[in-house]
Design a protein around this motif. Structure first.
Motif, PDB file in Angstrom:
ATOM      1  N   GLN A  96     -12.197  13.783  -1.909  1.00 53.05           N
ATOM      2  CA  GLN A  96     -12.914  12.975  -0.932  1.00 53.05           C
ATOM      3  C   GLN A  96     -12.644  13.445   0.498  1.00 53.05           C
ATOM      4  O   GLN A  96     -13.549  13.459   1.341  1.00 53.05           O
ATOM      5  CB  GLN A  96     -12.510  11.506  -1.082  1.00 53.05           C
ATOM      6  CG  GLN A  96     -13.174  10.556  -0.105  1.00 53.05           C
ATOM      7  CD  GLN A  96     -12.683   9.128  -0.270  1.00 53.05           C
ATOM      8  OE1 GLN A  96     -12.020   8.797  -1.252  1.00 53.05           O
ATOM      9  NE2 GLN A  96     -12.990   8.282   0.693  1.00 53.05           N
ATOM     10  N   TYR A  97     -11.389  13.836   0.777  1.00 53.08           N
ATOM     11  CA  TYR A  97     -11.019  14.239   2.133  1.00 53.08           C
ATOM     12  C   TYR A  97     -11.057  15.756   2.336  1.00 53.08           C
ATOM     13  O   TYR A  97     -10.671  16.253   3.399  1.00 53.08           O
ATOM     14  CB  TYR A  97      -9.620  13.711   2.476  1.00 53.08           C
ATOM     15  CG  TYR A  97      -9.612  12.222   2.761  1.00 53.08           C
ATOM     16  CD1 TYR A  97      -9.866  11.739   4.036  1.00 53.08           C
ATOM     17  CD2 TYR A  97      -9.355  11.303   1.748  1.00 53.08           C
ATOM     18  CE1 TYR A  97      -9.865  10.379   4.305  1.00 53.08           C
ATOM     19  CE2 TYR A  97      -9.356   9.942   1.998  1.00 53.08           C
ATOM     20  CZ  TYR A  97      -9.609   9.483   3.283  1.00 53.08           C
ATOM     21  OH  TYR A  97      -9.613   8.136   3.542  1.00 53.08           O
ATOM     22  N   CYS A 104      -4.492  14.277   8.759  1.00 48.11           N
ATOM     23  CA  CYS A 104      -5.333  13.408   7.922  1.00 48.11           C
ATOM     24  C   CYS A 104      -4.450  12.319   7.317  1.00 48.11           C
ATOM     25  O   CYS A 104      -3.303  12.589   6.942  1.00 48.11           O
ATOM     26  CB  CYS A 104      -5.996  14.234   6.814  1.00 48.11           C
ATOM     27  SG  CYS A 104      -7.057  13.288   5.710  1.00 48.11           S
ATOM     28  N   ARG A 151       0.702   4.804   1.887  1.00 47.06           N
ATOM     29  CA  ARG A 151       0.048   5.558   2.957  1.00 47.06           C
ATOM     30  C   ARG A 151       0.391   7.034   2.800  1.00 47.06           C
ATOM     31  O   ARG A 151       1.562   7.385   2.630  1.00 47.06           O
ATOM     32  CB  ARG A 151       0.459   5.068   4.345  1.00 47.06           C
ATOM     33  CG  ARG A 151      -0.226   5.871   5.466  1.00 47.06           C
ATOM     34  CD  ARG A 151       0.133   5.370   6.847  1.00 47.06           C
ATOM     35  NE  ARG A 151      -0.582   4.172   7.220  1.00 47.06           N
ATOM     36  CZ  ARG A 151      -1.810   4.148   7.714  1.00 47.06           C
ATOM     37  NH1 ARG A 151      -2.491   5.270   7.864  1.00 47.06           N
ATOM     38  NH2 ARG A 151      -2.367   3.000   8.051  1.00 47.06           N
ATOM     39  N   ILE A 164      -3.965   3.838  -0.155  1.00 48.88           N
ATOM     40  CA  ILE A 164      -4.419   3.230  -1.399  1.00 48.88           C
ATOM     41  C   ILE A 164      -3.513   2.027  -1.683  1.00 48.88           C
ATOM     42  O   ILE A 164      -2.375   1.968  -1.197  1.00 48.88           O
ATOM     43  CB  ILE A 164      -4.411   4.217  -2.595  1.00 48.88           C
ATOM     44  CG1 ILE A 164      -2.971   4.627  -2.935  1.00 48.88           C
ATOM     45  CG2 ILE A 164      -5.262   5.435  -2.302  1.00 48.88           C
ATOM     46  CD1 ILE A 164      -2.886   5.443  -4.232  1.00 48.88           C
ATOM     47  N   ILE A 176      -6.347   9.335  -9.327  1.00 47.91           N
ATOM     48  CA  ILE A 176      -6.601   8.779  -7.991  1.00 47.91           C
ATOM     49  C   ILE A 176      -6.249   9.795  -6.911  1.00 47.91           C
ATOM     50  O   ILE A 176      -7.008   9.997  -5.950  1.00 47.91           O
ATOM     51  CB  ILE A 176      -5.799   7.474  -7.791  1.00 47.91           C
ATOM     52  CG1 ILE A 176      -6.364   6.369  -8.685  1.00 47.91           C
ATOM     53  CG2 ILE A 176      -5.832   7.033  -6.329  1.00 47.91           C
ATOM     54  CD1 ILE A 176      -5.497   5.132  -8.733  1.00 47.91           C
ATOM     55  N   PHE A 177      -5.099  10.464  -7.059  1.00 49.30           N
ATOM     56  CA  PHE A 177      -4.681  11.440  -6.049  1.00 49.30           C
ATOM     57  C   PHE A 177      -5.653  12.613  -5.994  1.00 49.30           C
ATOM     58  O   PHE A 177      -6.053  13.052  -4.911  1.00 49.30           O
ATOM     59  CB  PHE A 177      -3.267  11.938  -6.341  1.00 49.30           C
ATOM     60  CG  PHE A 177      -2.203  10.868  -6.228  1.00 49.30           C
ATOM     61  CD1 PHE A 177      -2.472   9.665  -5.591  1.00 49.30           C
ATOM     62  CD2 PHE A 177      -0.941  11.043  -6.775  1.00 49.30           C
ATOM     63  CE1 PHE A 177      -1.508   8.667  -5.485  1.00 49.30           C
ATOM     64  CE2 PHE A 177       0.027  10.059  -6.676  1.00 49.30           C
ATOM     65  CZ  PHE A 177      -0.257   8.869  -6.030  1.00 49.30           C
ATOM     66  N   TRP A 234      -4.576   8.466   4.848  1.00 49.37           N
ATOM     67  CA  TRP A 234      -5.353   7.500   4.074  1.00 49.37           C
ATOM     68  C   TRP A 234      -4.404   6.550   3.349  1.00 49.37           C
ATOM     69  O   TRP A 234      -3.198   6.805   3.240  1.00 49.37           O
ATOM     70  CB  TRP A 234      -6.270   8.206   3.078  1.00 49.37           C
ATOM     71  CG  TRP A 234      -5.578   8.945   1.981  1.00 49.37           C
ATOM     72  CD1 TRP A 234      -5.257   8.479   0.740  1.00 49.37           C
ATOM     73  CD2 TRP A 234      -5.108  10.302   2.024  1.00 49.37           C
ATOM     74  NE1 TRP A 234      -4.631   9.451   0.014  1.00 49.37           N
ATOM     75  CE2 TRP A 234      -4.533  10.579   0.770  1.00 49.37           C
ATOM     76  CE3 TRP A 234      -5.129  11.311   2.994  1.00 49.37           C
ATOM     77  CZ2 TRP A 234      -3.955  11.818   0.474  1.00 49.37           C
ATOM     78  CZ3 TRP A 234      -4.565  12.543   2.696  1.00 49.37           C
ATOM     79  CH2 TRP A 234      -3.989  12.778   1.444  1.00 49.37           C
ATOM     80  N   SER A 269       0.824  -1.208   0.000  1.00 48.86           N
ATOM     81  CA  SER A 269       0.000   0.000   0.000  1.00 48.86           C
ATOM     82  C   SER A 269       0.859   1.259   0.000  1.00 48.86           C
ATOM     83  O   SER A 269       2.051   1.229   0.313  1.00 48.86           O
ATOM     84  CB  SER A 269      -0.925   0.010   1.226  1.00 48.86           C
ATOM     85  OG  SER A 269      -0.157   0.042   2.419  1.00 48.86           O
ATOM     86  N   ASN A 326      -8.783  12.654  -6.878  1.00 48.57           N
ATOM     87  CA  ASN A 326     -10.055  12.168  -6.364  1.00 48.57           C
ATOM     88  C   ASN A 326     -10.008  12.001  -4.845  1.00 48.57           C
ATOM     89  O   ASN A 326     -10.992  12.305  -4.142  1.00 48.57           O
ATOM     90  CB  ASN A 326     -10.417  10.842  -7.034  1.00 48.57           C
ATOM     91  CG  ASN A 326     -11.839  10.408  -6.749  1.00 48.57           C
ATOM     92  OD1 ASN A 326     -12.776  11.177  -6.961  1.00 48.57           O
ATOM     93  ND2 ASN A 326     -12.001   9.188  -6.266  1.00 48.57           N
ATOM     94  N   THR A 327      -8.881  11.527  -4.346  1.00 51.91           N
ATOM     95  CA  THR A 327      -8.722  11.358  -2.899  1.00 51.91           C
ATOM     96  C   THR A 327      -8.713  12.708  -2.188  1.00 51.91           C
ATOM     97  O   THR A 327      -9.309  12.860  -1.120  1.00 51.91           O
ATOM     98  CB  THR A 327      -7.433  10.584  -2.582  1.00 51.91           C
ATOM     99  OG1 THR A 327      -7.406   9.366  -3.335  1.00 51.91           O
ATOM    100  CG2 THR A 327      -7.349  10.262  -1.100  1.00 51.91           C
ATOM    101  N   TYR A 328      -8.039  13.686  -2.775  1.00 50.38           N
ATOM    102  CA  TYR A 328      -8.051  15.037  -2.195  1.00 50.38           C
ATOM    103  C   TYR A 328      -9.483  15.545  -2.076  1.00 50.38           C
ATOM    104  O   TYR A 328      -9.872  16.111  -1.052  1.00 50.38           O
ATOM    105  CB  TYR A 328      -7.246  16.002  -3.074  1.00 50.38           C
ATOM    106  CG  TYR A 328      -5.748  15.820  -3.036  1.00 50.38           C
ATOM    107  CD1 TYR A 328      -5.138  14.943  -2.148  1.00 50.38           C
ATOM    108  CD2 TYR A 328      -4.925  16.538  -3.909  1.00 50.38           C
ATOM    109  CE1 TYR A 328      -3.777  14.780  -2.133  1.00 50.38           C
ATOM    110  CE2 TYR A 328      -3.555  16.385  -3.892  1.00 50.38           C
ATOM    111  CZ  TYR A 328      -2.985  15.501  -3.005  1.00 50.38           C
ATOM    112  OH  TYR A 328      -1.632  15.356  -2.983  1.00 50.38           O
TER     113      TYR A 328
END
Length: 259
Positions: free
Chosen positions: A52-53, A27, A13, A31, A45-46, A29, A11, A48-50
């Motif tokens: 999301q959080y 924070c 982190r 993937i 992905i990065f 997370w 993963s 989208n994660t930003y």
């Protein structure tokens, strides 16, 4: 803000920290690691994660990467540069720190574990510190309170062993939950395997800590980290503290030493 990425075999982190010396993570997370993803996929992905959080990329001023997967390091670095227009700092065992070692093979994650242990726990009433990392591999990193690396133990990781057992056995279920079973002696296949993986690894961890203590002729202060640490720590008195972000804190300390 400071963005920290720990690239592991299983993963990636991520952690958001303040730029100061405070080690509190704002924070975090995870993937999954995938060496076959393209640059554009990682950027998507990065971003989208930003979203999301609720992270605004413009507020990230510095980026540091620690990696044990060379094939992933460059694509992650490039992805983050495309998003932030900031050149990430790559740290490894050769980066400056308070830890003294002469290893040419020490993984960045183990190096960060040693740094965080020394920085946070060197004033414990013991000469030696041990970090048990329940990651893709099960590792033990030992340093003394003066910052000298004493050595490392590496064994197959919990999930690696479970996957190998299930993958090489025709009649075992692929859906075994990694949790404490109701008893040592299992009555069903799932609880039998849970007992072997949970209590078998617990016995190995306790046994290795015992042997390290015997060799050093003292009782080490033991820190647990990694994805499965929370399962094993409540079952033993040999582990003194658990911190799932221990490695990330070591990378942050490395950042300040090398920024």
């Amino acid at each position: 803000m400071l963005l920290i990425i720990n690239i592991g075999n299983s993963s990636l982190r991520f952690g958001i920290f303040d730029n100061n010396y405070n080690l509190k993570c704002n924070c975090s997370w995870i993937i999954s690691s995938n060496p076959h993803r393209s640059l554009d996929e990682y950027i998507f992905i990065f971003r989208n994660t930003y979203y999301q959080y609720g992270i605004f990329s413009k507020f990230i001023q510095n980026i540091v990467i620690g990696s044990v997967v060379p094939s992933l390091t460059n694509v992650v670095k490039q992805s983050l540069y495309e998003i932030h227009k900031i050149k990430p700092i790559i740290v490894d065992r050769n980066s400056d720190s308070p830890i003294k070692h002469d290893s040419h093979q020490l993984g960045t994650d183990l190096y960060a574990n040693a740094i965080a242990a020394y920085t946070l726990y060197k004033n414990q009433n013991t000469t030696y510190l041990v970090v048990v990392d329940f990651g893709t591999a099960l590792s033990f990193t030992c340093i003394d309170k003066y910052g000298s690396l004493q050595g490392v133990i590496i064994a197959p990781g919990v999930n690696s062993s479970l996957n190998a057992l299930i993958g090489n056995t025709a009649q075992l279920s692929k859906d075994i939950k990694l949790k404490k079973p109701p008893s040592i002696l299992g009555q069903y296949t799932e609880t039998c395997i849970q007992s072997g993986i949970i209590y078998g690894y617990l016995s190995m961890v306790e046994g290795l800590i015992y042997r390290v203590n015997q060799e050093l002729k003292t009782n080490c202060f033991v820190i647990a980290t990694g994805g499965f640490a929370h399962i094993y720590t409540p079952l033993t008195k040999k582990i003194h503290i658990t911190d799932k972000l221990h490695t990330m804190k070591g990378l942050k300390i490395l950042f300040h030493w090398n920024h």
